[in-house]
Write a protein that holds these residues in place. Structure first.
Motif, short mmCIF file in Angstrom:
data_model
loop_
_atom_site.label_atom_id
_atom_site.label_comp_id
_atom_site.label_asym_id
_atom_site.label_seq_id
_atom_site.Cartn_x
_atom_site.Cartn_y
_atom_site.Cartn_z
N THR A 30 0.91 -1.52 0.07
CA THR A 30 0.47 -0.31 -0.35
C THR A 30 0.25 1.51 0.02
O THR A 30 1.62 1.28 0.96
CB THR A 30 -0.95 -0.12 1.45
OG1 THR A 30 -1.87 -1.59 0.94
CG2 THR A 30 -2.43 1.06 1.20
N HIS A 82 -6.38 0.49 -6.79
CA HIS A 82 -5.96 -0.95 -6.85
C HIS A 82 -5.66 -0.74 -8.52
O HIS A 82 -6.36 -0.76 -9.92
CB HIS A 82 -6.98 -2.31 -6.66
CG HIS A 82 -7.59 -2.18 -5.15
ND1 HIS A 82 -6.45 -2.40 -4.64
CD2 HIS A 82 -8.14 -1.27 -4.63
CE1 HIS A 82 -7.86 -2.36 -2.74
NE2 HIS A 82 -8.19 -1.47 -3.27
N ARG A 93 -2.22 -0.74 -4.24
CA ARG A 93 -2.77 -0.31 -3.50
C ARG A 93 -2.86 1.15 -3.38
O ARG A 93 -1.57 1.24 -2.67
CB ARG A 93 -3.38 -0.82 -1.97
CG ARG A 93 -4.81 0.00 -1.85
CD ARG A 93 -5.58 -0.27 -0.40
NE ARG A 93 -5.64 -1.87 0.29
CZ ARG A 93 -4.71 -2.77 0.69
NH1 ARG A 93 -3.84 -2.32 1.42
NH2 ARG A 93 -5.60 -3.95 0.52
N ARG A 95 -3.20 4.74 -1.43
CA ARG A 95 -4.22 5.93 -1.17
C ARG A 95 -3.92 7.33 -0.59
O ARG A 95 -3.07 6.94 -0.60
CB ARG A 95 -4.17 4.90 0.43
CG ARG A 95 -5.08 5.95 1.35
CD ARG A 95 -5.53 5.34 2.74
NE ARG A 95 -5.58 3.50 2.51
CZ ARG A 95 -5.07 2.89 3.38
NH1 ARG A 95 -4.34 2.56 3.79
NH2 ARG A 95 -5.59 1.52 3.07
#
Length: 197
Positions: A30, A82, A93, A95
């Motif tokens: 991530t 994604h 991923r 964010r």
């Protein structure tokens, strides 16, 4: 010998440097990106040949207001994407948190991946996240007259109005919600010797 995940982490670190925070958990990576770096980072993820994330698989909004049972102290809204690299056979991923809770605004990535168009419209419709530069940011799942954003944690469970089709008048009717709130408490039956032989 490096694993596939370690090779991806190395490629991300060399291409993105300090612009992202990288975490690896449960076999997934991530990236957390600041809103100001978001568009450039996404462009690099697609165009850098060592990364080659040519597909945006999903983009969704998240409301963190009650995350961790209310202990969350960061920004309230985020968009989570994604990405997939078919050539390199890896996923990541991404964010990005909206810096302002009152006006959640981040740049659009529709100029990088055309598939982001409907995903960003959905995040706008359900969470109220605005995507700066989006050419057609309007509701996609709720009605045009809908008030509020239904996936926000503070949205009332029953909503404000209900819509139904009236067969006699042959048109759609809007009226205040008539659902009475109720609590369902499960009935627990205990047997004294349950599970014992």
């Amino acid at each position: 010998m490096t694993t596939h995940l370690e090779a991806l982490q190395g490629a991300l670190a060399s291409a993105l440097g300090e612009r992202v925070a990288v975490t690896a958990a449960l076999g997934e990576i991530t990236l957390v990106v600041k809103a100001g770096d978001y568009h450039d980072v996404m462009q690099t993820l697609r165009d850098n040949p060592a990364l080659g994330f040519e597909q945006l698989l999903d983009l969704c909004g998240v409301d963190y207001s009650t995350y961790g049972e209310g202990t969350w102290e960061g920004p309230r809204y985020a968009a989570v994407s994604h990405l997939l690299s078919v050539k390199n056979n890896w996923r990541v991923r991404v964010r990005v948190f909206c810096p302002d809770d009152e006006l959640p605004l981040i740049p659009t990535v529709t100029d990088i991946w055309r598939s982001a168009n409907w995903y960003e419209r959905e995040a706008f419709d359900l969470y109220g996240i605005l995507f700066e530069g989006h050419s057609d940011l309007r509701r996609i799942l709720t009605d045009y007259g809908f008030i509020g954003h239904p996936f926000r944690k503070d949205f009332p469970v029953s909503g404000y109005t209900e819509m139904r089709y009236d067969a006699e008048q042959k048109r759609v009717m809007y009226q205040p919600v008539t659902i009475e709130p109720r609590e369902n408490v499960p009935r627990v039956i205990r047997e004294e010797k349950y599970g014992m032989k």
